[in-house]
Scaffold this motif. Structure first.
Motif, PDB file in Angstrom:
ATOM      1  N   ALA A  85      24.876 -25.806  -9.813  1.00 34.34           N
ATOM      2  CA  ALA A  85      24.996 -24.440 -10.312  1.00 34.34           C
ATOM      3  C   ALA A  85      23.731 -24.085 -11.090  1.00 34.34           C
ATOM      4  O   ALA A  85      23.165 -24.925 -11.791  1.00 34.34           O
ATOM      5  N   GLU A  86      23.286 -22.828 -10.919  1.00 28.79           N
ATOM      6  CA  GLU A  86      22.133 -22.303 -11.662  1.00 28.79           C
ATOM      7  C   GLU A  86      22.509 -20.973 -12.282  1.00 28.79           C
ATOM      8  O   GLU A  86      23.284 -20.192 -11.697  1.00 28.79           O
ATOM      9  N   PHE A  87      21.914 -20.717 -13.455  1.00 31.68           N
ATOM     10  CA  PHE A  87      22.163 -19.447 -14.130  1.00 31.68           C
ATOM     11  C   PHE A  87      20.852 -18.923 -14.691  1.00 31.68           C
ATOM     12  O   PHE A  87      20.063 -19.666 -15.284  1.00 31.68           O
ATOM     13  N   SER A  88      20.629 -17.630 -14.514  1.00 38.73           N
ATOM     14  CA  SER A  88      19.501 -16.930 -15.119  1.00 38.73           C
ATOM     15  C   SER A  88      20.079 -15.875 -16.062  1.00 38.73           C
ATOM     16  O   SER A  88      20.735 -14.922 -15.613  1.00 38.73           O
ATOM     17  N   ILE A  89      19.833 -16.080 -17.355  1.00 41.61           N
ATOM     18  CA  ILE A  89      20.508 -15.265 -18.371  1.00 41.61           C
ATOM     19  C   ILE A  89      19.470 -14.449 -19.136  1.00 41.61           C
ATOM     20  O   ILE A  89      18.646 -15.011 -19.869  1.00 41.61           O
ATOM     21  N   PRO A  90      19.472 -13.127 -18.991  1.00 37.27           N
ATOM     22  CA  PRO A  90      18.550 -12.290 -19.788  1.00 37.27           C
ATOM     23  C   PRO A  90      19.094 -12.123 -21.206  1.00 37.27           C
ATOM     24  O   PRO A  90      20.210 -11.654 -21.401  1.00 37.27           O
ATOM     25  N   LEU A  91      18.298 -12.508 -22.187  1.00 38.26           N
ATOM     26  CA  LEU A  91      18.754 -12.456 -23.571  1.00 38.26           C
ATOM     27  C   LEU A  91      18.300 -11.187 -24.273  1.00 38.26           C
ATOM     28  O   LEU A  91      19.074 -10.567 -25.022  1.00 38.26           O
ATOM     29  N   LEU A  92      17.028 -10.816 -24.070  1.00 41.55           N
ATOM     30  CA  LEU A  92      16.492  -9.620 -24.710  1.00 41.55           C
ATOM     31  C   LEU A  92      15.589  -8.886 -23.739  1.00 41.55           C
ATOM     32  O   LEU A  92      14.994  -9.506 -22.843  1.00 41.55           O
ATOM     33  N   ALA A  93      15.453  -7.591 -23.925  1.00 39.80           N
ATOM     34  CA  ALA A  93      14.550  -6.797 -23.086  1.00 39.80           C
ATOM     35  C   ALA A  93      14.119  -5.554 -23.837  1.00 39.80           C
ATOM     36  O   ALA A  93      14.948  -4.875 -24.476  1.00 39.80           O
ATOM     37  N   ASP A  94      12.789  -5.284 -23.796  1.00 41.59           N
ATOM     38  CA  ASP A  94      12.222  -4.050 -24.339  1.00 41.59           C
ATOM     39  C   ASP A  94      12.561  -3.839 -25.804  1.00 41.59           C
ATOM     40  O   ASP A  94      12.955  -2.745 -26.237  1.00 41.59           O
ATOM     41  N   VAL A  95      12.439  -4.916 -26.595  1.00 45.31           N
ATOM     42  CA  VAL A  95      12.580  -4.809 -28.040  1.00 45.31           C
ATOM     43  C   VAL A  95      11.328  -5.391 -28.680  1.00 45.31           C
ATOM     44  O   VAL A  95      10.494  -6.002 -28.008  1.00 45.31           O
ATOM     45  N   PHE A  96      11.191  -5.220 -29.979  1.00 41.19           N
ATOM     46  CA  PHE A  96      10.005  -5.709 -30.666  1.00 41.19           C
ATOM     47  C   PHE A  96       9.848  -7.215 -30.463  1.00 41.19           C
ATOM     48  O   PHE A  96      10.789  -7.984 -30.678  1.00 41.19           O
ATOM     49  N   MET A  97       8.656  -7.632 -30.043  1.00 34.78           N
ATOM     50  CA  MET A  97       8.289  -9.029 -29.782  1.00 34.78           C
ATOM     51  C   MET A  97       9.132  -9.664 -28.673  1.00 34.78           C
ATOM     52  O   MET A  97       9.216 -10.885 -28.575  1.00 34.78           O
ATOM     53  N   ALA A  98       9.730  -8.847 -27.861  1.00 32.63           N
ATOM     54  CA  ALA A  98      10.459  -9.388 -26.713  1.00 32.63           C
ATOM     55  C   ALA A  98      10.468  -8.339 -25.615  1.00 32.63           C
ATOM     56  O   ALA A  98      11.441  -7.586 -25.461  1.00 32.63           O
ATOM     57  N   HIS A  99       9.351  -8.256 -24.897  1.00 35.68           N
ATOM     58  CA  HIS A  99       9.363  -7.425 -23.690  1.00 35.68           C
ATOM     59  C   HIS A  99      10.486  -7.894 -22.791  1.00 35.68           C
ATOM     60  O   HIS A  99      11.203  -7.086 -22.203  1.00 35.68           O
ATOM     61  N   ASP A 100      10.632  -9.230 -22.683  1.00 36.03           N
ATOM     62  CA  ASP A 100      11.854  -9.810 -22.121  1.00 36.03           C
ATOM     63  C   ASP A 100      11.942 -11.268 -22.559  1.00 36.03           C
ATOM     64  O   ASP A 100      10.954 -11.926 -22.864  1.00 36.03           O
ATOM     65  N   LEU A 101      13.159 -11.734 -22.627  1.00 33.63           N
ATOM     66  CA  LEU A 101      13.452 -13.115 -22.998  1.00 33.63           C
ATOM     67  C   LEU A 101      14.619 -13.576 -22.155  1.00 33.63           C
ATOM     68  O   LEU A 101      15.666 -12.915 -22.121  1.00 33.63           O
ATOM     69  N   GLY A 102      14.418 -14.681 -21.428  1.00 31.21           N
ATOM     70  CA  GLY A 102      15.465 -15.147 -20.535  1.00 31.21           C
ATOM     71  C   GLY A 102      15.653 -16.647 -20.604  1.00 31.21           C
ATOM     72  O   GLY A 102      14.734 -17.398 -20.947  1.00 31.21           O
ATOM     73  N   LEU A 103      16.849 -17.076 -20.282  1.00 32.28           N
ATOM     74  CA  LEU A 103      17.219 -18.483 -20.286  1.00 32.28           C
ATOM     75  C   LEU A 103      17.619 -18.884 -18.877  1.00 32.28           C
ATOM     76  O   LEU A 103      18.390 -18.186 -18.215  1.00 32.28           O
ATOM     77  N   ASP A 104      17.064 -20.013 -18.388  1.00 31.18           N
ATOM     78  CA  ASP A 104      17.413 -20.542 -17.067  1.00 31.18           C
ATOM     79  C   ASP A 104      18.095 -21.882 -17.230  1.00 31.18           C
ATOM     80  O   ASP A 104      17.567 -22.780 -17.921  1.00 31.18           O
ATOM     81  N   LEU A 105      19.241 -22.049 -16.593  1.00 32.50           N
ATOM     82  CA  LEU A 105      20.012 -23.284 -16.670  1.00 32.50           C
ATOM     83  C   LEU A 105      20.331 -23.766 -15.260  1.00 32.50           C
ATOM     84  O   LEU A 105      20.582 -22.958 -14.360  1.00 32.50           O
ATOM     85  N   ALA A 106      20.306 -25.072 -15.071  1.00 30.69           N
ATOM     86  CA  ALA A 106      20.686 -25.643 -13.776  1.00 30.69           C
ATOM     87  C   ALA A 106      21.333 -26.998 -14.003  1.00 30.69           C
ATOM     88  O   ALA A 106      20.925 -27.760 -14.896  1.00 30.69           O
ATOM     89  N   TYR A 107      22.316 -27.317 -13.164  1.00 28.81           N
ATOM     90  CA  TYR A 107      22.990 -28.614 -13.245  1.00 28.81           C
ATOM     91  C   TYR A 107      23.380 -29.040 -11.832  1.00 28.81           C
ATOM     92  O   TYR A 107      23.826 -28.217 -11.029  1.00 28.81           O
ATOM     93  N   ARG A 108      23.187 -30.314 -11.542  1.00 32.71           N
ATOM     94  CA  ARG A 108      23.553 -30.866 -10.224  1.00 32.71           C
ATOM     95  C   ARG A 108      24.265 -32.193 -10.419  1.00 32.71           C
ATOM     96  O   ARG A 108      23.812 -33.051 -11.182  1.00 32.71           O
ATOM     97  N   TRP A 109      25.367 -32.356  -9.709  1.00 32.85           N
ATOM     98  CA  TRP A 109      26.119 -33.621  -9.682  1.00 32.85           C
ATOM     99  C   TRP A 109      25.992 -34.214  -8.292  1.00 32.85           C
ATOM    100  O   TRP A 109      26.140 -33.520  -7.289  1.00 32.85           O
ATOM    101  N   MET A 110      25.687 -35.506  -8.218  1.00 36.05           N
ATOM    102  CA  MET A 110      25.441 -36.184  -6.947  1.00 36.05           C
ATOM    103  C   MET A 110      26.292 -37.439  -6.866  1.00 36.05           C
ATOM    104  O   MET A 110      26.426 -38.166  -7.864  1.00 36.05           O
ATOM    105  N   ASP A 111      26.820 -37.703  -5.702  1.00 35.82           N
ATOM    106  CA  ASP A 111      27.616 -38.911  -5.486  1.00 35.82           C
ATOM    107  C   ASP A 111      27.089 -39.627  -4.252  1.00 35.82           C
ATOM    108  O   ASP A 111      27.281 -39.160  -3.118  1.00 35.82           O
TER     109      ASP A 111
END
Length: 921
Positions: A551-577
């Motif tokens: 699973a992967e997630f792209s999470i926008p945290l902030l946009a078009d505010v002071f000192m944050a034209h944009d701020l985003g978090l990317d997460l990924a997790y993989r389980w293997m057997d």
């Protein structure tokens, strides 16, 4: 090449298109790549005169050469392979994808893809992400991912041909391709077909001035205090004790034979090389000894035929079927010296002995002599490889809703390898045929009656070309092996927008994958039995499968505010057997922050894994004999680096003052080379911290700087028995990976069996900085200019094969891992004419970081820069011409004993001219 940015483009209807960026399975709108990516276009490769994908990847500063035609000539099963090696961490730690999906391995037992199977004419672009990506793509992505995107926009027929001619003979390259594509059935069916024929000829040492005049080393004749032990030796230095006619020693001196088989004194030419050690094993260039410069290849020849057919069928507006078909058949031919013999006894009654040799033996009381000889009658030993690869993929993709897409595929890939050894001999027949005597009727026969009954023909080894063709035919043979590798995969990806936050939509991708890998080898019976010269092989069969969910997630945290034209978090997790290594997981956390529109900061932290491949797990190996020290004997038990050795030796029941039996030290001990089914996955903890600067006041300029680090633990490393015995007892306890690799006799304590196998004992610690800059400068009157540079600074490169401090290898700054590597290009385009100057730079280095002045006087290796000048001209929309000179200043590898032959790191082709043409019908 273009910089690391990747943007979505509007369609003709000005609709926003969501695109997938390498390093993520999330399709994004107008975003920068979440991780550093370098992009190479197919057009760039063609304009540079490159006919093999590996040749451009191996020029990247972030990469080094894996197996290649320059490094595999004497590697029997790998001859001609082309693999890349990101960060120098190994080709098996670099994952190669085609259109974001896996491709069958290029060699039996391995996981690395052979880039010979990718036609350059089909490449739209290559995206290189040099960072841990296991959370997105699974195993093998520790060092990074090479994603090769193929063309899907061909309309009509395109003919392309190119030719490269080095200034000196050898190393010529030819390529011809036909690419055809179009839309059919009311544009529902879109296809692209390509056939490519490519050939590169061999380079022999005698083909290049600098190789024909090699740089070696000898022991320093000056043995005074403070003088270096070894010094360079420039020029040929044949071996003084073996040659093609046969040579032997008697109490009266050394003798050989002329072209007619007559005995003569051995001619040392300029004389034996003076000095201590083994200097006297060599003689001056004109002596009659064996000269290795006359044999083998520096670059293995390749001949490739590649067929590719990709198609899409639009079922309706929302769904389509796609397929990819690849068929590759290519040959490579390694070559080395003829078979040779150094324990080759000729009896005094041998029927082929000249009279003067009989007299010499009688006068000196010799019942036999040892004939040291290169047996040229049987030709050079050759390693002919034929590799046939077939891959079929089919899938369906489309839209589930306005915000969600899906893609599902299944594929089957298979590699068949056929290896044939030429120039080989039957070992027993050789011994029987050389032992020739006079029969009662005066004829010459083989001494052994059983051999005569089997058809033995006497073999004359005294001189060159003295053997009869019948004898050669009876002794000579060939042997081979077939191998098959099969990959079966299936995958499902669903991606889209989960919900909207104030800063934008939270995007996600969910995937499930299944993969099965199978390999087997089937050598000829004579290889299994070991009845031919110098080669043995054992059948192998192994397989594993793995099921994965991610699973992967792209999470926008902030946009078009002071000192944050944009701020985003990317997460990924993989389980293997894994069916072999069990279950494991990988994860990734990334942060993208643009405080202002012109500047973007990014950081990632991830855990990546590599599961052991089939060769490491199931290689059956074969019997071997090794001489080694038992550290538990009376003398060595006290020499341990700590107190563990004595304690552990006694813990296995060996009393103080114990020694092996007298017979134990009298010869090599029998054991086995094999794989290890108990291997577990390697683990890498890695991170990157970087920035992308695209100033609005300087249009066309971009700069990226990324600091990266890899710390790999439990890395797989092959352990010799001597190392296993030492570290079994030097470890804190007997519960370690080394003690399981050998067995002691319960009564005597002697080591009676061992396995030399891979274990999870090694570690890597590698850090550095990547820099990429580009500046596009358009002008109204003088055309458009482009300046581009890619550079890597290597801060740290450490490898420890065992985990013990004494074995730590610090390689940074050595010639294999220089501090700096860089590519620079300056391009100019004016109407239909394009010109480019391009350089590749390797920083000055040393041969060894452990060097001391008393070792040698050639540790320093200078910096190295090669310039290419290329261009193209478009005569019309249909016809274009490419031209250029590679290595324009004919720069040879540094004249140093370590690298004068290129060592796979420096160009050995020399100055070469290329010409290419592309015509669209």
């Amino acid at each position: 090449m273009v910089s690391a940015s990747a943007y979505a483009e509007d369609t003709e209807e000005q609709q926003i298109e969501r695109i997938e960026v390498t390093g993520s399975k999330i399709k994004r709108i107008g975003e920068l790549s979440p991780t550093p990516v370098t992009v190479i276009t197919g057009a760039d490769m063609m304009n540079m005169g490159i006919t093999n994908v590996a040749d451009i990847l191996n020029k990247l500063p972030s990469s080094t050469v894996g197996l290649s035609p320059e490094t595999t000539n004497n590697t029997i099963f790998a001859s001609g392979l082309n693999q890349t090696n990101l960060r120098g961490l190994g080709s098996d730690r670099t994952l190669v994808l085609v259109n974001g999906r896996r491709f069958v391995a290029g060699a039996n037992g391995s996981s690395a893809v052979d880039l010979n199977t990718i036609p350059t004419a089909m490449v739209a672009r290559i995206e290189v992400i040099t960072g841990g990506a296991s959370a997105v793509y699974g195993s093998d992505a520790i060092a990074g991912v090479i994603n090769i995107i193929t063309r899907d926009d061909v309309q009509g027929v395109e003919l392309d041909a190119s030719y490269t001619q080095p200034e000196q003979s050898g190393g010529e390259e030819y390529q011809f391709s036909v690419t055809a594509g179009g839309d059919f059935f009311d544009s529902k069916l879109s296809t692209v077909f390509n056939f490519t024929y490519a050939e590169q000829t061999e380079v022999r040492p005698s083909d290049r001035d600098f190789l024909s005049n090699p740089v070696g080393s000898i022991y320093n004749p000056d043995t005074s205090e403070g003088a270096p032990t070894r010094i360079p030796y420039i020029g040929r230095k044949p071996l003084s004790w073996i040659n093609e006619a046969g040579t032997f020693f008697s109490p009266n001196g050394q003798y050989t034979f002329d072209a007619n088989g007559n005995m003569k004194e051995f001619d040392y030419g300029e004389g034996l090389i003076e000095g201590p050690g083994n200097n006297s094993n060599y003689c001056g260039p004109s002596c009659e000894g064996y000269d290795p410069v006359n044999y083998g290849f520096i670059r293995t020849p390749l001949e490739r035929n590649v067929f590719t057919l990709n198609s899409d069928y639009q079922i309706n507006d929302n769904h389509k079927i796609f397929n990819e078909i690849t068929y590759v058949d290519y040959q490579s031919n390694g070559e080395s010296s003829p078979v040779f013999h150094t324990r080759n006894f000729i009896e005094s009654d041998n029927a082929f002995l000249p009279d003067e040799t009989r007299q010499l033996m009688a006068d000196t009381g010799m019942d036999y002599f040892n004939l040291n000889r290169m047996d040229t009658e049987f030709g050079n030993r050759t390693y002919n490889q034929d590799r046939e690869t077939f891959r079929f993929l089919i899938g369906v993709e489309g839209a589930i809703s306005d915000n969600w897409d899906y893609s599902i595929h299944a594929q089957r890939g298979q590699l068949k390898e056929t290896t044939l050894w030429g120039g080989e001999i039957w070992a027993d027949r050789y011994d029987q045929a050389k032992d020739a005597v006079f029969a009662a009727d005066g004829s010459i026969v083989c001494r052994d009656a059983d051999a005569r009954a089997a058809g033995c023909v006497p073999l004359n080894l005294l001189g060159v070309n003295q053997a009869s063709q019948e004898a050669i035919d009876w002794v000579s043979t060939s042997a081979g092996q077939t191998a098959k590798t099969t990959q079966t995969t299936a995958g499902l990806v669903i991606n889209g927008a989960l919900f909207e936050l104030p800063a934008g939509y939270v995007n996600a991708a969910f995937s499930a994958d299944y993969r099965k890998e199978e390999s087997e080898t089937n050598p000829d019976q004579e290889l299994i039995d070991g009845t031919i010269f110098g080669n043995t092989a054992t059948p192998m069969k192994g397989e594993f499968d793995v099921t994965e969910f991610a699973a992967e997630f792209s999470i926008p945290l902030l946009a078009d505010v002071f000192m944050a034209h944009d701020l985003g978090l990317d997460l990924a997790y993989r389980w293997m057997d894994y069916s072999t290594a069990g279950s494991d997981d990988a994860w990734k956390v990334g942060l993208n922050w643009a405080p202002i529109e012109d500047l973007r900061l990014r950081a990632t932290k991830s855990k990546s894994v590599r599961a052991p491949n089939i060769g490491e797990l199931f290689d059956p190996g074969g019997q071997t004999f090794e001489s080694f020290t038992d550290v538990c004997d009376k003398i060595n038990v006290e020499l341990g680096s700590n107190d563990n050795r004595k304690k552990n030796c006694q813990a296995v029941g060996l009393p103080e003052g114990w020694n092996p039996t007298d017979s134990w030290y009298q010869g090599g001990r029998p054991g086995t080379n094999a794989g290890n089914p108990d291997l577990k996955p390697e683990t890498s903890n890695d991170y990157t911290i970087g920035m992308v600067y695209t100033p609005s006041y300087l249009e066309g300029f971009s700069l990226t700087v990324d600091y990266w680090a890899f710390e790999i633990s439990d890395a797989i490393n092959y352990i010799g028995v001597g190392t296993a015995v030492r570290y079994c007892y030097d470890s804190e306890s007997l519960d370690n990976v080394y003690c399981d690799l050998f067995t002691r006799d319960d009564t005597t304590g002697d080591i009676i069996d061992f396995v030399q196998a891979p274990v999870n004992s090694a570690s890597f610690d590698v850090k550095g900085v990547d820099i990429e800059g580009q500046y596009d400068i358009p002008t109204d009157s003088f055309g458009d200019f482009r300046v581009h540079v890619i550079a890597t600074y290597l801060e740290k490169w450490e490898y420890n094969p065992t985990g013990f401090d004494a074995d730590l290898q610090v390689d940074v700054g050595e010639y294999t891992d220089p501090r700096w590597k860089a590519m620079f290009s300056l391009g100019w385009q004016y109407d239909a004419l394009s010109l480019e100057a391009r350089s590749n730079y390797r920083h000055s280095a040393v041969a060894s970081n452990d060097w001391q002045p008393e070792n040698n006087n050639y540790n320093d290796i200078p910096s190295h820069t090669v310039w290419d000048f290329t261009g193209s001209y478009d005569f019309s929309d249909s016809l274009s011409l490419r031209f250029g000179v590679k290595n324009a200043f004919d720069i040879t590898p540094p004249r140093n004993p370590y690298v004068y032959d290129g060592a796979g790191l420096y160009d050995t082709n020399g100055r070469a001219f290329f010409l290419g043409a592309n015509y669209k019908l």
